[in-house]
Design a protein around this motif. Structure first.
Motif, PDB file in Angstrom:
ATOM      1  N   ARG A 131       0.703  -1.105   0.056  1.00  0.00           N
ATOM      2  CA  ARG A 131      -0.150  -0.122  -0.105  1.00  0.00           C
ATOM      3  C   ARG A 131       0.833   1.111   0.059  1.00  0.00           C
ATOM      4  NH1 ARG A 131      -5.295   1.022   1.683  1.00  0.00           N
ATOM      5  NH2 ARG A 131      -5.769   2.945   2.505  1.00  0.00           N
ATOM      6  N   TRP A 132       2.094   1.120   0.527  1.00  0.00           N
ATOM      7  CA  TRP A 132       2.730   2.424   0.876  1.00  0.00           C
ATOM      8  C   TRP A 132       4.092   2.394  -0.211  1.00  0.00           C
ATOM      9  CZ3 TRP A 132       4.020   1.139   6.765  1.00  0.00           C
ATOM     10  CH2 TRP A 132       2.924   1.469   7.475  1.00  0.00           C
ATOM     11  N   ASN A 133       4.632   3.662  -0.325  1.00  0.00           N
ATOM     12  CA  ASN A 133       5.714   3.741  -0.992  1.00  0.00           C
ATOM     13  C   ASN A 133       7.133   3.314  -0.125  1.00  0.00           C
ATOM     14  OD1 ASN A 133       6.415   5.922   0.362  1.00  0.00           O
ATOM     15  ND2 ASN A 133       5.883   7.519  -1.173  1.00  0.00           N
ATOM     16  N   ALA A 134       8.262   3.657  -1.030  1.00  0.00           N
ATOM     17  CA  ALA A 134       9.306   2.962  -0.173  1.00  0.00           C
ATOM     18  C   ALA A 134       9.826   3.833   1.217  1.00  0.00           C
ATOM     19  CB  ALA A 134      10.701   3.249  -1.230  1.00  0.00           C
ATOM     20  N   ALA A 135       8.898   5.058   1.311  1.00  0.00           N
ATOM     21  CA  ALA A 135       9.210   5.726   2.628  1.00  0.00           C
ATOM     22  C   ALA A 135       8.429   5.615   3.470  1.00  0.00           C
ATOM     23  CB  ALA A 135       9.240   7.385   2.022  1.00  0.00           C
ATOM     24  N   ALA A 136       7.341   4.322   3.358  1.00  0.00           N
ATOM     25  CA  ALA A 136       6.518   4.126   4.468  1.00  0.00           C
ATOM     26  C   ALA A 136       5.560   5.139   4.319  1.00  0.00           C
ATOM     27  CB  ALA A 136       7.024   3.764   5.749  1.00  0.00           C
ATOM     28  N   LEU A 137       5.152   5.844   3.129  1.00  0.00           N
ATOM     29  CA  LEU A 137       4.215   6.736   2.978  1.00  0.00           C
ATOM     30  C   LEU A 137       2.862   6.258   2.176  1.00  0.00           C
ATOM     31  CD1 LEU A 137       6.269  10.180   2.691  1.00  0.00           C
ATOM     32  CD2 LEU A 137       4.874   9.375   4.704  1.00  0.00           C
ATOM     33  N   GLU A 174      -8.985  -1.155  -4.666  1.00  0.00           N
ATOM     34  CA  GLU A 174      -9.432  -2.425  -3.936  1.00  0.00           C
ATOM     35  C   GLU A 174      -9.511  -2.342  -2.456  1.00  0.00           C
ATOM     36  OE1 GLU A 174      -7.887  -5.598  -7.260  1.00  0.00           O
ATOM     37  OE2 GLU A 174      -6.919  -5.893  -5.457  1.00  0.00           O
ATOM     38  N   THR A 175     -10.335  -2.905  -1.786  1.00  0.00           N
ATOM     39  CA  THR A 175     -10.575  -3.343  -0.451  1.00  0.00           C
ATOM     40  C   THR A 175      -9.920  -4.543  -0.113  1.00  0.00           C
ATOM     41  OG1 THR A 175     -11.857  -1.474   0.115  1.00  0.00           O
ATOM     42  CG2 THR A 175     -11.504  -3.120   1.593  1.00  0.00           C
ATOM     43  N   THR A 176      -9.109  -5.016   0.262  1.00  0.00           N
ATOM     44  CA  THR A 176      -8.506  -6.351   0.597  1.00  0.00           C
ATOM     45  C   THR A 176      -8.647  -6.979   1.919  1.00  0.00           C
ATOM     46  OG1 THR A 176      -6.170  -5.887   0.779  1.00  0.00           O
ATOM     47  CG2 THR A 176      -7.088  -5.952  -1.452  1.00  0.00           C
ATOM     48  N   ASP A 177      -8.372  -8.261   1.952  1.00  0.00           N
ATOM     49  CA  ASP A 177      -8.317  -8.666   3.453  1.00  0.00           C
ATOM     50  C   ASP A 177      -7.129  -8.358   4.148  1.00  0.00           C
ATOM     51  OD1 ASP A 177     -10.553 -10.108   3.337  1.00  0.00           O
ATOM     52  OD2 ASP A 177      -9.730 -12.107   2.886  1.00  0.00           O
ATOM     53  N   SER A 178      -5.934  -8.093   3.340  1.00  0.00           N
ATOM     54  CA  SER A 178      -4.619  -7.501   3.846  1.00  0.00           C
ATOM     55  C   SER A 178      -4.940  -6.239   4.573  1.00  0.00           C
ATOM     56  CB  SER A 178      -3.806  -7.899   2.714  1.00  0.00           C
ATOM     57  OG  SER A 178      -3.939  -6.870   1.606  1.00  0.00           O
ATOM     58  N   PHE A 183      -2.009  -4.129   6.798  1.00  0.00           N
ATOM     59  CA  PHE A 183      -1.898  -2.646   6.421  1.00  0.00           C
ATOM     60  C   PHE A 183      -2.148  -1.661   7.293  1.00  0.00           C
ATOM     61  CE2 PHE A 183      -1.774  -4.210   1.848  1.00  0.00           C
ATOM     62  CZ  PHE A 183      -0.590  -4.382   1.668  1.00  0.00           C
ATOM     63  N   ARG A 184      -3.477  -1.906   7.842  1.00  0.00           N
ATOM     64  CA  ARG A 184      -3.917  -1.144   9.030  1.00  0.00           C
ATOM     65  C   ARG A 184      -3.162  -1.418  10.416  1.00  0.00           C
ATOM     66  NH1 ARG A 184     -10.380  -1.882   7.284  1.00  0.00           N
ATOM     67  NH2 ARG A 184     -10.231  -0.327   5.221  1.00  0.00           N
ATOM     68  N   PRO A 185      -2.647  -2.587  10.591  1.00  0.00           N
ATOM     69  CA  PRO A 185      -2.046  -2.808  11.722  1.00  0.00           C
ATOM     70  C   PRO A 185      -0.599  -2.146  11.675  1.00  0.00           C
ATOM     71  CG  PRO A 185      -3.140  -4.818  11.350  1.00  0.00           C
ATOM     72  CD  PRO A 185      -3.417  -3.588  10.028  1.00  0.00           C
ATOM     73  N   ALA A 186      -0.086  -2.160  10.290  1.00  0.00           N
ATOM     74  CA  ALA A 186       1.232  -1.344  10.136  1.00  0.00           C
ATOM     75  C   ALA A 186       0.928   0.191  10.266  1.00  0.00           C
ATOM     76  CB  ALA A 186       1.771  -1.804   8.745  1.00  0.00           C
ATOM     77  N   LEU A 187       0.007   0.824   9.743  1.00  0.00           N
ATOM     78  CA  LEU A 187      -0.391   2.118   9.940  1.00  0.00           C
ATOM     79  C   LEU A 187      -0.474   2.456  11.491  1.00  0.00           C
ATOM     80  CD1 LEU A 187      -1.212   4.658   8.731  1.00  0.00           C
ATOM     81  CD2 LEU A 187      -3.619   3.930   8.655  1.00  0.00           C
ATOM     82  N   ALA A 188      -0.935   1.612  12.251  1.00  0.00           N
ATOM     83  CA  ALA A 188      -1.126   2.164  13.615  1.00  0.00           C
ATOM     84  C   ALA A 188       0.302   2.056  14.417  1.00  0.00           C
ATOM     85  CB  ALA A 188      -2.232   0.872  14.284  1.00  0.00           C
ATOM     86  N   ALA A 189       1.033   0.927  14.010  1.00  0.00           N
ATOM     87  CA  ALA A 189       2.311   0.979  14.585  1.00  0.00           C
ATOM     88  C   ALA A 189       3.327   1.985  14.168  1.00  0.00           C
ATOM     89  CB  ALA A 189       2.970  -0.291  13.880  1.00  0.00           C
ATOM     90  N   ARG A 190       3.339   2.426  12.802  1.00  0.00           N
ATOM     91  CA  ARG A 190       3.708   3.385  12.298  1.00  0.00           C
ATOM     92  C   ARG A 190       3.838   4.669  12.964  1.00  0.00           C
ATOM     93  NH1 ARG A 190       2.449   6.186   6.678  1.00  0.00           N
ATOM     94  NH2 ARG A 190       1.046   7.088   8.233  1.00  0.00           N
ATOM     95  N   ASP A 191       2.370   4.856  13.474  1.00  0.00           N
ATOM     96  CA  ASP A 191       1.868   6.290  13.808  1.00  0.00           C
ATOM     97  C   ASP A 191       1.926   6.144  15.368  1.00  0.00           C
ATOM     98  OD1 ASP A 191       1.800   7.163  11.467  1.00  0.00           O
ATOM     99  OD2 ASP A 191      -0.537   6.992  11.225  1.00  0.00           O
ATOM    100  N   GLY A 192       2.054   4.998  16.307  1.00  0.00           N
ATOM    101  CA  GLY A 192       2.397   4.886  17.561  1.00  0.00           C
ATOM    102  C   GLY A 192       0.942   5.003  18.075  1.00  0.00           C
ATOM    103  N   TYR A 195      -4.152  -0.103  17.455  1.00  0.00           N
ATOM    104  CA  TYR A 195      -4.701  -0.583  16.474  1.00  0.00           C
ATOM    105  C   TYR A 195      -6.105  -1.110  16.695  1.00  0.00           C
ATOM    106  CZ  TYR A 195      -6.331  -4.414  13.199  1.00  0.00           C
ATOM    107  OH  TYR A 195      -7.049  -5.053  12.128  1.00  0.00           O
ATOM    108  N   GLU A 196      -7.312  -0.693  16.020  1.00  0.00           N
ATOM    109  CA  GLU A 196      -8.625  -0.935  16.092  1.00  0.00           C
ATOM    110  C   GLU A 196      -9.142  -1.776  15.019  1.00  0.00           C
ATOM    111  OE1 GLU A 196     -10.951   2.633  16.909  1.00  0.00           O
ATOM    112  OE2 GLU A 196      -9.511   3.296  18.509  1.00  0.00           O
ATOM    113  N   PRO A 197      -9.444  -2.790  15.155  1.00  0.00           N
ATOM    114  CA  PRO A 197      -9.975  -3.869  14.156  1.00  0.00           C
ATOM    115  C   PRO A 197     -11.050  -3.448  13.398  1.00  0.00           C
ATOM    116  CG  PRO A 197      -9.305  -5.061  15.915  1.00  0.00           C
ATOM    117  CD  PRO A 197      -9.335  -3.808  16.310  1.00  0.00           C
ATOM    118  N   GLY A 198     -11.157  -3.524  12.029  1.00  0.00           N
ATOM    119  CA  GLY A 198     -12.298  -3.033  11.446  1.00  0.00           C
ATOM    120  C   GLY A 198     -12.871  -4.217  10.466  1.00  0.00           C
ATOM    121  N   GLU A 199     -13.889  -4.056   9.809  1.00  0.00           N
ATOM    122  CA  GLU A 199     -14.714  -5.227   9.076  1.00  0.00           C
ATOM    123  C   GLU A 199     -14.367  -4.890   7.603  1.00  0.00           C
ATOM    124  OE1 GLU A 199     -19.262  -6.486   8.307  1.00  0.00           O
ATOM    125  OE2 GLU A 199     -18.814  -5.849  10.356  1.00  0.00           O
TER     126      GLU A 199
END
Length: 313
Positions: A131-137, A174-178, A183-192, A195-199
Motif C-alpha cells: 500500500r505504501w511507497n518506499a518511504a512508508a508513506l 480495491e479493499t482487500t483482506d490484507s 496494512f492497518r496494523p502497520a499504519l497503527a504501529a507506524r503512527d504509534g 490498532y482498532e480492528p475493522g470489518e
C-alpha cells in the motif's frame, strides 16, 4: 474481545523513527514485475494512443518511469475524463482494469471526450504488492501541497494544466483482506497508536466526495457494476469501513481534506472504486471487468449530464 499480536516492527505507543522505517523497508521484496505486467501492455497501446512519460520514481537502486496514456485525437473543446489506477500498488485490478479500459473501450470515446489514463501511479508498491511507497508513506493520503510522496507530486504535476477542465475523474482501488491483516496494523504501529480492528466489506462500493456529492452519478456506476459483480452491503451499523452508507454501495469522504487522489481535480463528477478481490463470490476476471464497467459508466453518465459541470463549482 479478540486480541491481536503487536506489529513486529516498532514499540507500542511510539511512532516509528528512521530505524523502524529502515527495518520495514528491508523486509519489502519484489514479488512481480512492473515492466512485464504494465509497461509491456502500455507498449502495445502506443500505436493507437499518445503515451508520455510524466515522471520517474527514484528509489535507489530502482528507478521507475511513470506513464500517462492520452487520446490521440485530442481536441481542446472536448471534456476531459481522467482515469487513475495503482495509487495503492497492491490493488491489482485498478492497474489492470485501467489498462483493459484503454485497450477495449477508449476508442469508443474518440471525438466525444479527451481521455487521460494513468494506469499505475505507484509502480514501486505494485512490484512489492504494498500500500505504501518506499518511504512508508501512503500516496493516497498525500495529494496535497508540499507532498512528501514522489508518486503524488508527479501525478499532481501532470494534472495541473487540466485540473479545472476535467469533467469526470474515476480512481480505481480495491479493499482487500490484507488491509486488516497487514496494512492497518502497520499504519497503527507506524503512527504509534492503538490498532482498532475493522470489518472488510464483501463486495464493490464507491466513495463519493462529501463536499460535492453526486448521488445520481454514483448510482449509475453502481448499477453498471452490479451486472458484473456484487455490491457490498452495509454492516450491522449501517456503515462500510466505518462510514455511513448514503445509498446502495456508496459512502462519502472529504476527498481534498484527506489528500485523496480523487480530489486532485475540480471535476464535478468524481469517485473512488473499491473492488473486493478476496471475496469467494468474485474472481480476478470479475474484478478487472468491474473496474472497466465502472469507468465506462462514469464517463457515459458525465457526458450525458454535462450541465452538472457548473453546479457547486
Amino acid at each position: 474481545m479478540s486480541s491481536h499480536a503487536p506489529y513486529p516492527i516498532g514499540t507500542s505507543g511510539r511512532p516509528w523513527g528512521e530505524s523502524e522505517r529502515a527495518e520495514w523497508l528491508s523486509q519489502q521484496k519484489i514479488r512481480r514485475s512492473y515492466a512485464a505486467d504494465v509497461l509491456s501492455v502500455i507498449e502495445t497501446l502506443r500505436a493507437r494512443f499518445d503515451v508520455s512519460e510524466y515522471g520517474r520514481l527514484d528509489y535507489a537502486p530502482h528507478n521507475y518511469p511513470l506513464f500517462a496514456i492520452k487520446s490521440r485525437d485530442w481536441r481542446d473543446e472536448l471534456p476531459i475524463a481522467l482515469v487513475t489506477g495503482g495509487v495503492h500498488g497492491y490493488e491489482t485490478s485498478g492497474v489492470h482494469g485501467a489498462l483493459r479500459f484503454v485497450g477495449q473501450h477508449a476508442a469508443d470515446y474518440a471525438g466525444r471526450a479527451n481521455l487521460v489514463v494513468v494506469p499505475c501511479v505507484s509502480p514501486w508498491a505494485y512490484e512489492r504488492i504494498h500500500r505504501w511507497n518506499a518511504a512508508a508513506l501512503d500516496p493516497n493520503r498525500s495529494f496535497r501541497e508540499n507532498s512528501p510522496a514522489q508518486e503524488s507530486v508527479a501525478l499532481m504535476r501532470l494534472v495541473a494544466p487540466i485540473r479545472d477542465r476535467v469533467l469526470v475523474h474515476i480512481d480505481l482501488h480495491e479493499t482487500t483482506d490484507s488491509d486488516e491483516s497487514e496494512f492497518r496494523p502497520a499504519l497503527a504501529a507506524r503512527d504509534g497508536v492503538a490498532y482498532e480492528p475493522g470489518e472488510i466489506p464483501d463486495g464493490f462500493y464507491l466513495v463519493d466526495d462529501s463536499a460535492h456529492p453526486q448521488p445520481a452519478f454514483q448510482q449509475a456506476v453502481i448499477a453498471a457494476v452490479a451486472k458484473v459483480t456484487h455490491i457490498a452491503p452495509a454492516d450491522s451499523q449501517g456503515e462500510i469501513i466505518g462510514s455511513p452508507v448514503v445509498a446502495a454501495g456508496v459512502i462519502e469522504y472529504a476527498l481534498n481534506q484527506l489528500g485523496l487522489c480523487a480530489g486532485i481535480t475540480s471535476a464535478p463528477y468524481k469517485t473512488t472504486t473499491e473492488v473486493y478481490p478476496d471475496s469467494p463470490r468474485a474472481t480476478p476476471e470479475q474484478c478487472n471487468a468491474a473496474q472497466v464497467a465502472a469507468v465506462c459508466a462514469a464517463i457515459d453518465f458525465a457526458l450525458a449530464h454535462p450541465a452538472k459541470a457548473s453546479v457547486g463549482q
